[in-house]
Structure formats: C-alpha cells, structure tokens
Design a protein around this motif. Structure first.
Motif, PDB file in Angstrom:
ATOM      1  N   GLN A   1      24.827  19.158 -49.951  1.00 32.02           N
ATOM      2  CA  GLN A   1      25.305  20.364 -50.592  1.00 32.02           C
ATOM      3  C   GLN A   1      25.051  20.358 -52.097  1.00 32.02           C
ATOM      4  N   ALA A   2      25.156  19.189 -52.722  1.00 30.02           N
ATOM      5  CA  ALA A   2      24.932  19.080 -54.164  1.00 30.02           C
ATOM      6  C   ALA A   2      23.438  18.947 -54.449  1.00 30.02           C
ATOM      7  N   LYS A   3      22.964  19.673 -55.435  1.00 23.94           N
ATOM      8  CA  LYS A   3      21.544  19.642 -55.776  1.00 23.94           C
ATOM      9  C   LYS A   3      21.210  18.351 -56.521  1.00 23.94           C
ATOM     10  N   LEU A   4      20.128  17.715 -56.087  1.00 17.13           N
ATOM     11  CA  LEU A   4      19.652  16.506 -56.744  1.00 17.13           C
ATOM     12  C   LEU A   4      18.723  16.887 -57.895  1.00 17.13           C
ATOM     13  N   PRO A   5      18.603  16.056 -58.917  1.00 15.67           N
ATOM     14  CA  PRO A   5      17.737  16.385 -60.054  1.00 15.67           C
ATOM     15  C   PRO A   5      16.268  16.367 -59.657  1.00 15.67           C
ATOM     16  N   THR A   6      15.526  17.354 -60.125  1.00 11.70           N
ATOM     17  CA  THR A   6      14.098  17.466 -59.775  1.00 11.70           C
ATOM     18  C   THR A   6      13.199  17.506 -61.000  1.00 11.70           C
TER      19      THR A   6
ATOM     20  N   GLN B   1       9.898  14.737 -56.499  1.00  8.64           N
ATOM     21  CA  GLN B   1       9.439  15.438 -55.295  1.00  8.64           C
ATOM     22  C   GLN B   1      10.341  15.140 -54.098  1.00  8.64           C
ATOM     23  N   VAL B   2      10.772  13.890 -53.962  1.00  8.68           N
ATOM     24  CA  VAL B   2      11.689  13.546 -52.870  1.00  8.68           C
ATOM     25  C   VAL B   2      12.993  14.313 -53.012  1.00  8.68           C
ATOM     26  N   ASN B   3      13.525  14.373 -54.229  1.00  8.80           N
ATOM     27  CA  ASN B   3      14.770  15.116 -54.449  1.00  8.80           C
ATOM     28  C   ASN B   3      14.575  16.593 -54.165  1.00  8.80           C
ATOM     29  N   TRP B   4      13.418  17.131 -54.587  1.00  7.30           N
ATOM     30  CA  TRP B   4      13.118  18.531 -54.279  1.00  7.30           C
ATOM     31  C   TRP B   4      13.085  18.757 -52.771  1.00  7.30           C
ATOM     32  N   LEU B   5      12.466  17.838 -52.032  1.00  7.40           N
ATOM     33  CA  LEU B   5      12.379  17.976 -50.574  1.00  7.40           C
ATOM     34  C   LEU B   5      13.765  17.989 -49.940  1.00  7.40           C
TER      35      LEU B   5
END
Length: 432
Positions: free
Chosen positions: A388-393, A237-241
């Motif tokens: 800019q880089a997407k974190l794993p969710t 959830q933190v990465n999604w945020l």
C-alpha cells in the motif's frame, strides 16, 4: 504523365505506406509506429528529413506533439489522449495511414502475439523476421497487438532501424507494437531506443540504456522492464515495479523483459543476477507470466516459486489450475537467430483462462506448426494489492541501496551460482 503517375503510385504502395504523389507536398514520413501510452491514450512516432509539424489525424481530429533532431533527421512524438475504449481507430500521418485498437477494459477478452530477437543486420534478416510476424497475424488475424521482447536490431544503427521499420511497415500500419529494449538496442547504444518510440516510460538517467513502462489491456496488466539497467535491474526500477503492480486490480499480471530470469542451460552472470533480483519480486506480486528473449531459443518452465536452478523445459499440452508460482517463458527468436525453427507465441486471455500457443515457422514454406501449448485457469478470487505504501523510485535517492544490492547480488552469483552450483568449473572447462 498518366503513366508516370501510375509508376509513382505503384512505388509508394510497394514501400508499404499509402503515400500521396510528391506534388501533393506531403512530408516524406518514415519509421511510423504506434504504441500504448496510457489509459485512453496512444503514442505515435515517426521521422521526417525536414522539420515539419507533428500532427496525427485520428477520425478527423488532429493531435499535435513535438519534434526533435536525432541523428540528422527529425523525430516526431505525439500522444493522442481521450480515445474511447475497445474501438478500432484509423489514423493518418502525412501520406501514411494505419489503424489500431484501444484497450477494451476489464472483462473483455483479448489476445496478442509475442516473439523475440529479430537482431538482424541486413535486408534478408529483417525480411525473414517480418515474414514470421506476418505469418503470426495470418494465423491469428484478430490479435489486438504484438510485442518484440528485445534486440530489434543487432548494432542499433540508423541503417538497421531503417530496415526494421521498412520491412515491418505493413505490420505497423495495422496494429500496435509493444517494444522491449534489448542489450543490442540499449546497452552502450545510449539514446537510440527511446528515440524510436513514443512511450510513457519512467524518465530518468537510467533510460539511456532502455525504457520501462506499463499498460493495461483487457483483464491483464503488463509491465515492460529494462534489463540493461545496471547489472540486473536497478533498485528504482524494482521499486517502480512493486508500486505499479500493487496498484493494479487486473486479474492477470504479466512482465515482458529481454534477458531471461529462468532458462534451461548455461546462463551469464547478469541473467543469474536478474533471477536473484526478480524472482522473489514475482513471488511477492503474484506475477502469472514472464516473457523474455535474449537466448535465441525456446523455453518455458512449470510454475516456479523462489530462487533455484531452472528445471527441464516443459512442452506439450498442459493445464495448470490455480498454479503456485510464475511461468517463465522464452517464446523463441522470431528471426534468423532462431535457427531452423524460429518461433513466436500467441496468448489469449478470456476471463479466468489464459491460453498459450507457440508455433514454429518454416522458412521454406512460410507456414507454421504448433510447437507447444498450455492453459492456466484461475478459480480463486484475485488477491489484494501487496504494497500500500509507495516505495521510492528516484534513481538518485535509491543509489546507495543500488550500490549495496549490486555488491550483494554479484557476490551471491559468484559464490552461490558459480562456485556452489559448479558453474565456475563449467565456465573454465568451456573456456568461458
């Protein structure tokens, strides 16, 4: 016969839903509510006793969805897409009618109402909470939508949800609800919350305890968090945020959640853990405001950065120009849990200015009075996205990191907060 028809019509109006006579063969529709679903899209959710078609009619056009059985009734879910921005629509579900406003887009002024914790068990409690929000809409009739920051019910039973939707029916017929899952709605109440609303939430096993999602309205981007997820908020959830907020070009960034990040008073370990998990992320993302509930009292901070003890609550007129940090606000319990002065807040955003007003509700007169107000004004240009880089969710992929974060955060709370800051001694003295 004419008298019987008049009685039937009067009964339908008293229920708050513009129902047709039973002979018209319209399905008996309950728990009707509309929510934001995404750009140009609106979510609709309702229940029927028997399985029927899931159809919403908006401006003469029909939108279809799905139905599934939940707790002995049929829950209907429809997402209507392709709606025009900045328009007020009317809709029809069975014999019920309502209206809502779509996101007007960037550059348009907007305003909304927020309150917390109806958390009622019986008719009187839900009626009081509904009356508070009705008073809020009397004060601010042009509000675009309203939010409840968790604990919509006490025990998340079918009876309580029936009472909530029944008492709030006339409100829901005229606006959009932004629901936030509280611990009384989600923790160990698996499956209930997401079966009451149609939301474009992140679908994974963590939404058994609640949901998290985001939406745009005007110059603001909102993220709605699930603070029932793990001990504080999970790594996924933190990465999604971070991904979600970083991809938004909105001038204003606001988080809605149930448990408080900052609060002037004793805090439970899960709230302290939430502060350790979320406050640094708010700094990273440049979050303007966090709106929360849970503690059933009113609080708002000055702009805060980093992790530390909560300062004394601020009240009174204040102007914050280009503040460094996040405003943490608990707009008060909009129900019986709010004591003698239940409170709601109204927030208006117009370009570079955010105006916040909190109003207390008088249970005897039904009138409101100003309790607090402040203004945030931005003069600097908006900062670029931070990531800019997407974190794993994916919760499964982030599970090892989540376990490590859980151990580290719990240790930090016990050592840093309860021992170093003396909260353990206070807890023992007060008998926990």
């Amino acid at each position: 016969m004419r008298r019987l028809s008049a009685i039937a019509l009067s009964a339908a109006l008293l229920l708050g839903c513009f129902a047709l006579p039973a002979s018209a063969a319209e399905p008996a529709v309950t728990r009707v509510v509309t929510t934001f679903y995404g750009p140009g899209a609106q979510g609709f959710h309702w229940y029927t006793g028997d399985k029927t078609d899931s159809v919403v009619t908006i401006g003469g056009k029909s939108y279809t969805g799905t139905a599934k059985k939940f707790q002995g009734a049929w829950a209907h879910c429809v997402a209507a897409e392709g709606l025009e921005p900045g328009r007020t629509y009317t809709y029809k579900i069975g014999g019920c009618e309502g209206r809502f406003r779509t996101d007007p887009g960037r550059g348009a002024p907007m305003n909304f109402i927020v309150g917390g914790d109806p958390q009622a068990t019986g008719l009187d409690g839900f009626r009081l909470s509904a009356n508070i929000f009705k008073a809020a809409f009397r004060d601010y009739p042009q509000a675009d939508f309203y939010a409840i920051v968790g604990d919509l019910t006490q025990n998340s039973t079918g009876e309580e949800w029936d009472l909530f939707f029944r008492e709030f029916e006339s409100i829901h017929a005229g606006t959009t609800l932004v629901p936030v899952s509280g611990n009384h709605d989600g923790f160990l109440k698996w499956g209930w919350f997401q079966n009451m609303f149609t939301l474009k939430e992140q679908r994974n096993y963590t939404n058994l305890s609640g949901v998290y999602y985001s939406f745009d309205y005007g110059d603001a981007h909102f993220a709605v968090l699930n603070t029932n997820d793990w001990f504080h908020v999970g790594s996924a959830q933190v990465n999604w945020l971070i991904n979600d907020m970083s991809s938004s070009d909105a001038r204003w960034k606001i988080i809605l959640c149930h448990k408080p990040v900052y609060f002037h008073g004793e805090m439970a370990p899960d709230c302290l853990a939430l502060r350790r998990a979320l406050a640094p992320v708010c700094d990273l993302l440049g979050i303007d405001m966090v709106l929360c509930g849970h503690e059933h009292s009113y609080y708002r901070s000055a702009p805060l950065q980093g992790y530390g003890a909560a300062d004394a609550p601020h009240c009174g007129d204040s102007l914050f120009a280009d503040p460094e940090g996040t405003m943490y606000v608990m707009p008060g319990a909009a129900g019986g849990r709010g004591g003698d002065s239940p409170t709601f807040a109204h927030i208006a955003i117009d370009g570079d200015t955010l105006t916040y007003r909190a109003r207390a509700y008088d249970k005897e007169t039904g009138l409101t009075r100003q309790r607090d107000t402040f203004v945030i004004r931005k003069t600097r240009p908006a900062e670029p996205a931070v990531c800019q880089a997407k974190l794993p969710t994916d919760p499964a992929l982030t599970l090892p990191g989540q376990l490590l974060r859980f151990i580290v955060t719990l240790s930090a709370v016990l050592a840093g907060d309860y021992i170093f800051h003396g909260l353990l001694i206070e807890a023992i003295r007060d008998g926990f």
